[in-house]
Design a protein around this motif. Structure first.
Motif, mmCIF file in Angstrom:
data_model
loop_
_atom_site.group_PDB
_atom_site.id
_atom_site.type_symbol
_atom_site.label_atom_id
_atom_site.label_comp_id
_atom_site.label_asym_id
_atom_site.label_seq_id
_atom_site.Cartn_x
_atom_site.Cartn_y
_atom_site.Cartn_z
ATOM 1 N N SER A 10 0.833 -1.194 0.000
ATOM 2 C CA SER A 10 0.000 0.000 0.000
ATOM 3 C C SER A 10 0.865 1.240 0.000
ATOM 4 N N CYS A 11 0.301 2.318 -0.504
ATOM 5 C CA CYS A 11 0.986 3.603 -0.503
ATOM 6 C C CYS A 11 -0.045 4.675 -0.206
ATOM 7 N N THR A 12 0.196 5.412 0.865
ATOM 8 C CA THR A 12 -0.698 6.499 1.232
ATOM 9 C C THR A 12 -0.012 7.824 0.965
ATOM 10 N N ALA A 13 -0.741 8.706 0.316
ATOM 11 C CA ALA A 13 -0.204 10.008 -0.055
ATOM 12 C C ALA A 13 -0.847 11.097 0.775
ATOM 13 N N SER A 14 -0.037 12.020 1.231
ATOM 14 C CA SER A 14 -0.550 13.210 1.879
ATOM 15 C C SER A 14 -0.221 14.393 0.991
ATOM 16 N N GLY A 15 -0.893 15.485 1.211
ATOM 17 C CA GLY A 15 -0.657 16.620 0.353
ATOM 18 C C GLY A 15 -1.778 16.783 -0.648
ATOM 19 N N ASN A 16 -1.542 17.658 -1.604
ATOM 20 C CA ASN A 16 -2.664 18.058 -2.440
ATOM 21 C C ASN A 16 -2.787 17.257 -3.722
ATOM 22 N N ALA A 17 -4.026 17.160 -4.174
ATOM 23 C CA ALA A 17 -4.342 16.724 -5.530
ATOM 24 C C ALA A 17 -3.972 15.279 -5.837
ATOM 25 N N PHE A 18 -3.943 14.414 -4.820
ATOM 26 C CA PHE A 18 -3.678 12.997 -5.102
ATOM 27 C C PHE A 18 -4.682 12.460 -6.096
ATOM 28 N N ASN A 19 -5.941 12.799 -5.900
ATOM 29 C CA ASN A 19 -6.997 12.209 -6.713
ATOM 30 C C ASN A 19 -6.898 12.576 -8.193
ATOM 31 N N ALA A 20 -6.213 13.640 -8.509
ATOM 32 C CA ALA A 20 -6.117 14.093 -9.891
ATOM 33 C C ALA A 20 -4.949 13.462 -10.632
ATOM 34 N N LYS A 21 -4.142 12.708 -9.934
ATOM 35 C CA LYS A 21 -2.890 12.249 -10.520
ATOM 36 C C LYS A 21 -2.928 10.770 -10.911
ATOM 37 N N THR A 22 -2.255 10.471 -12.029
ATOM 38 C CA THR A 22 -1.945 9.081 -12.331
ATOM 39 C C THR A 22 -0.843 8.637 -11.384
ATOM 40 N N MET A 23 -1.051 7.501 -10.753
ATOM 41 C CA MET A 23 -0.079 6.977 -9.791
ATOM 42 C C MET A 23 0.525 5.681 -10.323
ATOM 43 N N GLY A 24 1.702 5.398 -9.862
ATOM 44 C CA GLY A 24 2.372 4.191 -10.310
ATOM 45 C C GLY A 24 3.137 3.516 -9.197
ATOM 46 N N TRP A 25 3.363 2.235 -9.388
ATOM 47 C CA TRP A 25 4.262 1.474 -8.526
ATOM 48 C C TRP A 25 5.555 1.227 -9.298
ATOM 49 N N THR B 216 -10.738 8.014 -1.722
ATOM 50 C CA THR B 216 -11.240 8.536 -0.441
ATOM 51 C C THR B 216 -10.191 8.412 0.665
ATOM 52 N N LYS B 217 -9.243 7.501 0.450
ATOM 53 C CA LYS B 217 -8.188 7.280 1.447
ATOM 54 C C LYS B 217 -6.824 7.746 0.957
ATOM 55 N N ASN B 218 -6.782 8.352 -0.233
ATOM 56 C CA ASN B 218 -5.504 8.785 -0.817
ATOM 57 C C ASN B 218 -4.498 7.628 -0.840
ATOM 58 N N THR B 219 -4.974 6.448 -1.196
ATOM 59 C CA THR B 219 -4.135 5.256 -1.124
ATOM 60 C C THR B 219 -4.172 4.501 -2.448
ATOM 61 N N VAL B 220 -3.017 3.989 -2.824
ATOM 62 C CA VAL B 220 -2.903 3.126 -4.000
ATOM 63 C C VAL B 220 -2.325 1.795 -3.543
ATOM 64 N N TYR B 221 -2.819 0.735 -4.134
ATOM 65 C CA TYR B 221 -2.438 -0.622 -3.730
ATOM 66 C C TYR B 221 -1.803 -1.369 -4.894
ATOM 67 N N LEU B 222 -1.018 -2.372 -4.557
ATOM 68 C CA LEU B 222 -0.518 -3.303 -5.559
ATOM 69 C C LEU B 222 -0.674 -4.712 -4.996
ATOM 70 N N GLN B 223 -1.608 -5.447 -5.553
ATOM 71 C CA GLN B 223 -1.798 -6.847 -5.186
ATOM 72 C C GLN B 223 -0.887 -7.684 -6.074
ATOM 73 N N MET B 224 -0.039 -8.471 -5.458
ATOM 74 C CA MET B 224 0.953 -9.254 -6.205
ATOM 75 C C MET B 224 0.711 -10.734 -5.938
ATOM 76 N N ASN B 225 0.401 -11.462 -6.970
ATOM 77 C CA ASN B 225 0.158 -12.900 -6.877
ATOM 78 C C ASN B 225 1.195 -13.657 -7.694
ATOM 79 N N SER B 226 1.275 -14.961 -7.451
ATOM 80 C CA SER B 226 2.215 -15.815 -8.188
ATOM 81 C C SER B 226 3.607 -15.205 -8.202
ATOM 82 N N LEU B 227 4.052 -14.784 -7.041
ATOM 83 C CA LEU B 227 5.325 -14.069 -6.946
ATOM 84 C C LEU B 227 6.499 -14.962 -7.303
ATOM 85 N N LYS B 228 7.504 -14.343 -7.907
ATOM 86 C CA LYS B 228 8.704 -15.033 -8.360
ATOM 87 C C LYS B 228 9.923 -14.421 -7.674
#
Length: 115
Positions: A21-36, A74-86
């Motif tokens: 998980s990644c939680t962002a503080s500050g402005n305009a999180f919702n307007a941005k493309t986010m990446g891992w 709503t939580k300013n959070t982006v997730y990365l679910q990782m399955n079948s890890l190598k």
């Protein structure tokens, strides 16, 4: 200024799953493309998945079909679910704006896959 805090990494066996998980503080999180992004020891940081503010996703070929990126604006959070890890997924995982990382990097979260 956006501040980013990653969490959820750990040590799992090959074939296992993790969600980071990644939680962002500050402005305009919702307007941005986010990446891992991830950086393995001795290698350059690479972008592995992105999600637009409307939920359109992109994955690099090496994780396609195994990783799922999502976000909760709503939580300013982006997730990365990782399955079948190598073992080759072992890296320090970061989030940031994408495709260009504009925010200061967080501390990342370590993901280690044992074979």
């Amino acid at each position: 200024q956006v501040q980013l805090v990653e969490s959820g990494g750990g040590l799992v066996q090959a074939g296992g799953s993790l969600r980071v998980s990644c939680t962002a503080s500050g402005n305009a999180f919702n307007a941005k493309t986010m990446g891992w992004y991830r950086q393995a020891l001795g290698k350059q940081r690479e972008l592995v998945a992105t999600i637009t503010r409307n939920g359109v996703t992109y994955y690099v070929d090496s994780v396609k079909g195994r990783f799922t990126i999502s976000r909760d604006n709503t939580k300013n959070t982006v997730y990365l679910q990782m399955n079948s890890l190598k073992p080759e997924d072992t890296a320090l995982y970061y989030c940031n704006t994408a495709p260009s990382p504009f925010a200061s990097w967080g501390q990342g979260t370590q993901v280690t896959i044992s074979s």
